[in-house]
Design a protein around this motif. Structure first.
Motif, PDB file in Angstrom:
ATOM      1  N   ALA A 132      36.675  46.858  42.891  1.00  0.00           N
ATOM      2  CA  ALA A 132      37.945  46.407  42.976  1.00  0.00           C
ATOM      3  C   ALA A 132      38.974  47.108  42.364  1.00  0.00           C
ATOM      4  O   ALA A 132      39.740  47.307  41.759  1.00  0.00           O
ATOM      5  CB  ALA A 132      37.947  45.180  42.806  1.00  0.00           C
ATOM      6  N   LEU A 133      37.905  48.050  40.761  1.00  0.00           N
ATOM      7  CA  LEU A 133      37.879  47.994  40.058  1.00  0.00           C
ATOM      8  C   LEU A 133      38.639  49.750  39.577  1.00  0.00           C
ATOM      9  O   LEU A 133      38.933  50.657  39.243  1.00  0.00           O
ATOM     10  CB  LEU A 133      37.789  47.978  38.673  1.00  0.00           C
ATOM     11  N   TYR A 165      28.351  42.681  42.560  1.00  0.00           N
ATOM     12  CA  TYR A 165      28.543  43.346  41.572  1.00  0.00           C
ATOM     13  C   TYR A 165      29.435  44.708  41.951  1.00  0.00           C
ATOM     14  O   TYR A 165      29.907  45.569  40.698  1.00  0.00           O
ATOM     15  CB  TYR A 165      27.320  43.748  40.068  1.00  0.00           C
ATOM     16  N   TRP A 182      31.496  41.344  33.925  1.00  0.00           N
ATOM     17  CA  TRP A 182      30.410  43.123  34.600  1.00  0.00           C
ATOM     18  C   TRP A 182      32.325  43.307  34.700  1.00  0.00           C
ATOM     19  O   TRP A 182      32.275  44.624  34.782  1.00  0.00           O
ATOM     20  CB  TRP A 182      30.490  42.373  35.744  1.00  0.00           C
ATOM     21  N   ALA A 183      33.574  42.511  35.193  1.00  0.00           N
ATOM     22  CA  ALA A 183      34.451  43.309  35.630  1.00  0.00           C
ATOM     23  C   ALA A 183      34.974  43.328  34.756  1.00  0.00           C
ATOM     24  O   ALA A 183      35.564  44.531  34.516  1.00  0.00           O
ATOM     25  CB  ALA A 183      35.254  41.739  36.155  1.00  0.00           C
ATOM     26  N   ARG A 233      44.964  46.203  36.145  1.00  0.00           N
ATOM     27  CA  ARG A 233      43.914  45.495  36.931  1.00  0.00           C
ATOM     28  C   ARG A 233      43.101  44.576  36.325  1.00  0.00           C
ATOM     29  O   ARG A 233      42.297  43.829  35.304  1.00  0.00           O
ATOM     30  CB  ARG A 233      42.940  46.955  36.429  1.00  0.00           C
ATOM     31  N   ILE A 234      42.988  43.813  37.840  1.00  0.00           N
ATOM     32  CA  ILE A 234      43.266  42.067  37.590  1.00  0.00           C
ATOM     33  C   ILE A 234      41.732  41.760  39.246  1.00  0.00           C
ATOM     34  O   ILE A 234      42.727  42.889  39.433  1.00  0.00           O
ATOM     35  CB  ILE A 234      43.614  41.436  38.045  1.00  0.00           C
ATOM     36  N   VAL A 235      40.521  42.116  38.443  1.00  0.00           N
ATOM     37  CA  VAL A 235      39.897  41.181  39.543  1.00  0.00           C
ATOM     38  C   VAL A 235      40.138  39.425  40.128  1.00  0.00           C
ATOM     39  O   VAL A 235      40.073  39.033  38.909  1.00  0.00           O
ATOM     40  CB  VAL A 235      38.512  40.896  39.436  1.00  0.00           C
ATOM     41  N   LYS A 276      46.252  49.667  47.152  1.00  0.00           N
ATOM     42  CA  LYS A 276      45.717  48.261  46.685  1.00  0.00           C
ATOM     43  C   LYS A 276      44.824  48.022  48.428  1.00  0.00           C
ATOM     44  O   LYS A 276      43.283  47.693  48.474  1.00  0.00           O
ATOM     45  CB  LYS A 276      46.362  47.085  46.950  1.00  0.00           C
ATOM     46  N   VAL A 318      32.748  44.310  42.846  1.00  0.00           N
ATOM     47  CA  VAL A 318      33.842  43.987  41.731  1.00  0.00           C
ATOM     48  C   VAL A 318      34.321  45.377  41.127  1.00  0.00           C
ATOM     49  O   VAL A 318      35.597  45.800  40.665  1.00  0.00           O
ATOM     50  CB  VAL A 318      33.088  43.392  40.653  1.00  0.00           C
ATOM     51  N   GLU A 334      33.573  46.842  33.750  1.00  0.00           N
ATOM     52  CA  GLU A 334      34.164  47.844  34.352  1.00  0.00           C
ATOM     53  C   GLU A 334      35.828  48.401  34.554  1.00  0.00           C
ATOM     54  O   GLU A 334      36.290  48.702  35.276  1.00  0.00           O
ATOM     55  CB  GLU A 334      33.750  47.963  36.254  1.00  0.00           C
ATOM     56  N   GLY A 335      36.161  47.903  33.413  1.00  0.00           N
ATOM     57  CA  GLY A 335      37.845  47.953  33.128  1.00  0.00           C
ATOM     58  C   GLY A 335      38.827  47.280  33.664  1.00  0.00           C
ATOM     59  O   GLY A 335      40.244  47.427  33.808  1.00  0.00           O
ATOM     60  N   ALA A 336      38.495  45.867  33.796  1.00  0.00           N
ATOM     61  CA  ALA A 336      39.357  44.764  34.247  1.00  0.00           C
ATOM     62  C   ALA A 336      40.282  44.582  33.477  1.00  0.00           C
ATOM     63  O   ALA A 336      39.818  44.385  31.935  1.00  0.00           O
ATOM     64  CB  ALA A 336      38.455  43.640  34.989  1.00  0.00           C
ATOM     65  N   VAL A 356      36.164  47.442  48.719  1.00  0.00           N
ATOM     66  CA  VAL A 356      35.420  45.857  48.272  1.00  0.00           C
ATOM     67  C   VAL A 356      34.426  46.163  49.170  1.00  0.00           C
ATOM     68  O   VAL A 356      33.187  45.464  49.322  1.00  0.00           O
ATOM     69  CB  VAL A 356      36.751  45.139  47.557  1.00  0.00           C
ATOM     70  N   GLY A 373      46.227  42.453  41.601  1.00  0.00           N
ATOM     71  CA  GLY A 373      45.244  42.258  41.996  1.00  0.00           C
ATOM     72  C   GLY A 373      44.201  42.316  43.286  1.00  0.00           C
ATOM     73  O   GLY A 373      44.805  42.446  44.357  1.00  0.00           O
ATOM     74  N   VAL A 374      42.553  42.495  43.276  1.00  0.00           N
ATOM     75  CA  VAL A 374      42.270  43.078  44.096  1.00  0.00           C
ATOM     76  C   VAL A 374      41.099  41.176  43.895  1.00  0.00           C
ATOM     77  O   VAL A 374      40.460  41.400  43.281  1.00  0.00           O
ATOM     78  CB  VAL A 374      41.715  44.036  44.318  1.00  0.00           C
ATOM     79  N   VAL A 375      40.894  40.766  45.880  1.00  0.00           N
ATOM     80  CA  VAL A 375      40.618  39.956  46.353  1.00  0.00           C
ATOM     81  C   VAL A 375      39.437  40.335  46.289  1.00  0.00           C
ATOM     82  O   VAL A 375      38.601  40.809  47.160  1.00  0.00           O
ATOM     83  CB  VAL A 375      41.124  38.861  47.115  1.00  0.00           C
ATOM     84  N   VAL A 376      38.091  39.117  45.826  1.00  0.00           N
ATOM     85  CA  VAL A 376      36.972  38.993  46.098  1.00  0.00           C
ATOM     86  C   VAL A 376      36.602  37.626  46.161  1.00  0.00           C
ATOM     87  O   VAL A 376      36.206  36.598  45.414  1.00  0.00           O
ATOM     88  CB  VAL A 376      36.326  39.456  44.920  1.00  0.00           C
ATOM     89  N   GLN A 415      28.570  36.202  34.729  1.00  0.00           N
ATOM     90  CA  GLN A 415      27.631  37.434  34.395  1.00  0.00           C
ATOM     91  C   GLN A 415      28.895  38.399  35.461  1.00  0.00           C
ATOM     92  O   GLN A 415      29.443  40.038  34.912  1.00  0.00           O
ATOM     93  CB  GLN A 415      26.780  38.118  34.957  1.00  0.00           C
ATOM     94  N   HIS A 416      28.931  38.021  36.386  1.00  0.00           N
ATOM     95  CA  HIS A 416      30.215  38.703  36.723  1.00  0.00           C
ATOM     96  C   HIS A 416      31.734  38.687  36.608  1.00  0.00           C
ATOM     97  O   HIS A 416      32.129  39.830  36.849  1.00  0.00           O
ATOM     98  CB  HIS A 416      31.013  37.613  38.596  1.00  0.00           C
ATOM     99  N   PHE A 447      38.023  36.308  41.955  1.00  0.00           N
ATOM    100  CA  PHE A 447      37.282  35.649  42.433  1.00  0.00           C
ATOM    101  C   PHE A 447      38.325  34.196  42.992  1.00  0.00           C
ATOM    102  O   PHE A 447      38.534  33.397  42.374  1.00  0.00           O
ATOM    103  CB  PHE A 447      37.166  35.396  41.758  1.00  0.00           C
TER     104      PHE A 447
END
Lengths: 141, 653
Positions: free
Chosen positions: B650-651, B644, A51-52, A5-7, B116, B647, A55-57, B123, A33-36, A47-48, A9
């Motif tokens: 997203a997970l 936050y 945090w990822a 699982r990938i975040v 996805k 994110v 949260e399980g990334a 998100v 990957g999910v895009v922010v 911190q972002h 940015f």
């Protein structure tokens, strides 16, 4: 089979637009990957990223404009320094620094996005799932 | 207030629905916390689709809208308008990109793409949940345009903006406007004399009351944003007081120093003090200090100063910097030829009788170095066999550039034809990969060259050119007959690839206009926004954006000008309000935000001892927010809290 699982940015000027171009060109890459979307990679606070991971990334990919191309003068230079620092911090915390990757992908580089994304997914697959060993009560719901 | 989010999943025909299970997506999200309404529809951007969104906003009293569809660069504005029409604040409407960044790139794995898509929408739900109602920031508009580059594209853009009633500053780096088009002899497919159609436009620019023409000048620095750019222009030292000079030409006549002429593509010399060509606008000389005897030999010369009847020569002149304010910038920096040195297989420029297309243009020109006669540069004789080569550097992925330079097929056809018109007993050969004649009257022009003027077209690439016994030996192959071809020619003309102007890269960097991997300026959308750069206020015209012929350059320039005129139609520009804001109650006054802000948009309030953001200047990059140690700096509608939660979404498993 482990699917990381990938975040991601992505800055909206370069990498996000590059990802759009990859789509328009129908180039295929793994769906991990999910895009922010952020205005600038320089908006990303360490911190972002932490945090990822919390949260399980299994991996975090940061994409910005090439040095010198930043829409906001030098936001990506700040990102570059932050990511270097953050990689050391991750190592100290027992997290493989390879789980955080920064790359410069321009709006014209749909092909590069595909390579970066595919390679990053491979890297994380090799590393395996991230086990932070958080106690149950420390996990954020 | 209770959150009531609406989720609208678009099928985009089969573009999304062919890969993503849109029904499942809409159903699963209906159960997501805060979602009051969730549905799917074939084309959300269609009128019925938009009405569906509007009706749902009213019926379900929605507090946030998420449209899961194509990239926000396409329809964010559409759905924001729809939201506004239904009484919702436009900044509470969000787009989840499930086409470009999901269905189109994960076509082989429907299950993963669907999963996805769900996370991508979550998100944006998390973002929309905390979106505030905002209003655009109004900033004043300076209705004056800067046009960079004085070739045909820049000239046309400047004239069109000026004729729409707005002031224009046209900056050109060389001593005259005109660009490459002024160098051409005739133009395809009509064989119009290039200068005859060009010079009236050049004169019009010079005489236009709304246009301030700055030749021998360069853009030195640009700051600000759309509507409010501050530009510093470097007026290079010309060592001639060009305001007083009448262009009598006496200084040029008497100047003893010579150097190869850029305008004549090194086929002839110019003086150290020079006007590039007879019809130059302005027709006033500049002094090139690098080749001037006065500058090279410590003041020994000074003939130009002695002969000038108006005392215009000023050896002490320095570069001058001029600050201007403009609302929009049109970039028309044009092209260069791919360096001949890169083509070692064709001699790399060391054979005098192997010349570039632009050199051949100068040779054909009545005002050129040979007075319009085609002559071998090596011995001045009339060439009886001339070989024209297309794709010199273009369409060669392995060794040179992969793209098609677009104009070479046509201009080499023109060259071959004009050569035959001048040397009736000569033979013209054109080696080609494909003859590309996409344009009005182009195919007919090519047919005329081949049939009426007996130009011999050979399908194949030339492998090697070398000199032997005073001849230019051209080795190639005719792939249609399968035969090896060897021509002992008198001359060869290379259709070199077009590449972006050397100066364009630096300028693009300064303006933050993206370029593709070859350095051509990138447009905001390849189909629908071909004359705008991604950043507002910047427009593109001409070959700086990609290889183009004259009509296309003119069309694009006029299009860019109409965009500028539309921008200037409003007295204010409305900027996105997603900027930084500082919480005065928690700010410790450490000033880190002030030190990282690239725009000086953060200032210190000495009375309250806190930092503050200047709304009109902040661009919303977020540098100060990431740097603020106390979390007092936040970005409107992209706060840390939002990030936050995004994110986490997203997970979600």
């Amino acid at each position: 089979m482990f699917e990381p699982r990938i975040v991601c940015f992505f800055c909206k000027w370069c990498t996000y637009a590059g990802a759009d171009l990859a789509g328009t060109s129908r180039k295929q890459y793994p769906p991990n990957g999910v895009v922010v979307r952020v205005n600038c990679s320089g908006r990303i606070d360490p911190q972002h990223v932490l945090w990822a991971f919390r949260e399980g990334a299994d991996g975090v990919l940061v994409g910005g404009c090439h040095p010198g191309d930043c829409h906001y003068e030098e936001g990506n230079h700040k990102t570059m320094r932050r990511v270097q620092f953050l990689k050391r911090t991750l190592e100290d915390m027992g997290v493989e620094p390879e789980r955080l990757h920064l790359d410069w992908i321009s709006a014209a580089e749909g092909e590069k996005l595909v390579h970066v994304m595919s390679d990053f997914v491979d890297t994380i697959k090799e590393l395996g799932p991230l086990e932070l060993g958080l106690k149950e009560q420390e996990k954020v719901v | 207030m209770e959150e009531r989010m609406g989720v609208f999943v678009c099928h985009c025909g089969t573009n999304i629905a062919g890969v993503v299970d849109v029904k499942r997506v809409a159903e699963e999200l209906a159960d997501y916390p805060g979602v009051a309404y969730s549905t799917d529809y074939t084309y959300m951007c269609s009128d019925p689709g938009q009405n569906l969104v509007k009706d749902a906003i009213k019926k379900h009293n929605l507090t946030g809208v998420i449209v899961a569809a194509c990239s926000p660069t396409l329809h964010e504005a559409t759905f924001r308008r729809a939201g506004t029409a239904a009484g919702m604040n436009q900044y509470q409407v969000e787009i989840a990109n499930i086409r470009e960044q999901c269905s189109w790139v994960h076509q082989g794995d429907k299950e993963a793409a669907t999963s996805k898509a769900i996370r991508t929408i979550k998100v944006m739900i998390e973002k929309a949940r905390l979106d505030e109602a905002l209003e655009p920031i109004s900033v004043p508009m300076t209705p004056r345009a800067l046009v960079v580059g004085g070739g045909i594209a820049g000239i046309q853009a400047a004239l069109d903006v000026a004729n729409a009633g707005h002031e224009v500053i046209l900056v050109e780096k060389s001593a005259s406007i005109g660009g490459h088009m002024a160098q051409l002899s005739e133009t395809f497919p009509t064989l119009d004399c290039s200068q005859c159609i060009m010079t009236p436009k050049m004169v019009e620019v010079a005489q236009h009351p709304k246009i301030k023409l700055m030749t021998y000048s360069e853009v030195d620095d640009v700051s600000g944003y759309v509507g409010n750019f501050k530009v510093r222009i470097k007026k290079k030292a010309a060592y001639v007081n060009r305001d007083v000079c009448t262009g009598c030409g006496l200084c040029v006549e008497k100047c003893p120093a010579k150097t190869p002429s850029e305008f004549d593509e090194q086929l002839a010399d110019r003086k150290a003090i020079y006007t590039p060509f007879p019809q130059a606008v302005p027709n006033k000389p500049v002094l090139d200090a690098e080749h001037c005897t006065y500058f090279l030999k410590d003041g020994k010369c000074g003939i130009c100063a002695k002969v000038c009847p108006l005392d215009c020569i000023d050896y002490e002149q320095k570069d001058e910097f001029i600050e201007v304010e403009v609302g929009a910038i049109v970039v028309a920096t044009g092209y260069d030829l791919y360096p001949i040195e890169n083509l070692g297989e064709y001699g790399g420029g060391k054979y005098p009788d192997v010349i570039t297309g632009l050199q051949f243009e100068r040779m054909l020109s009545a005002s050129g170095p040979t007075g319009g006669e085609v002559l071998r540069p090596s011995n001045g004789e009339s060439p009886k066999e001339v070989v024209f080569l297309t794709c010199c550097g273009s369409r060669d992925t392995e060794n040179h550039l992969p793209y098609c330079s677009k104009i070479c097929c046509m201009y080499l056809t023109k060259h071959a034809m004009l050569y035959k018109h001048k040397v009736h007993d000569g033979q013209a050969y054109v080696f080609y990969m494909d003859v590309r004649t996409g344009g009005k009257g182009y195919e007919e022009f090519y047919t005329r060259a081949a049939e009426e003027d007996d130009v011999l077209y050979l399908r194949g690439k030339v492998s090697k050119i070398f000199e032997e016994d005073g001849k230019v030996m051209v080795w190639g192959v005719d792939t249609l007959s399968g035969k090896k071809i060897e021509i002992a020619a008198d001359m060869a003309v290379l259709g070199l690839a077009t590449v972006p102007n050397k100066a364009a890269a630096e300028l693009a960097n300064m303006l933050k206009i993206h370029t593709d991997e070859w350095g051509f300026l990138s447009e905001a959308h390849p189909k629908l926004r071909p004359v705008e750069a991604l950043a507002p206020g910047f427009y593109l015209a001409g070959a700086a954006q990609g290889p183009k012929d004259i009509p296309e350059c003119v069309a694009q320039a006029s299009a860019a000008a109409s965009k500028v005129a539309a921008l200037f139609a409003e007295s204010e520009y409305h900027r996105e309000p997603v900027i930084a804001v500082i919480d005065e109650d928690t700010c410790a006054g450490c000033r880190v935000c002030i030190s990282v802000c690239p725009y000086d948009a953060a200032e210190f309030d000495d009375e309250k001892k806190v930092a503050r953001i200047k709304e009109a200047i902040c661009e919303g990059c977020g540098a100060c927010i990431a740097a603020c140690p106390s979390g007092s700096a936040q970005q409107k509608n992209l706060t840390d809290e939002q990030l936050y939660k995004m994110v986490s979404a997203a997970l979600e498993v």
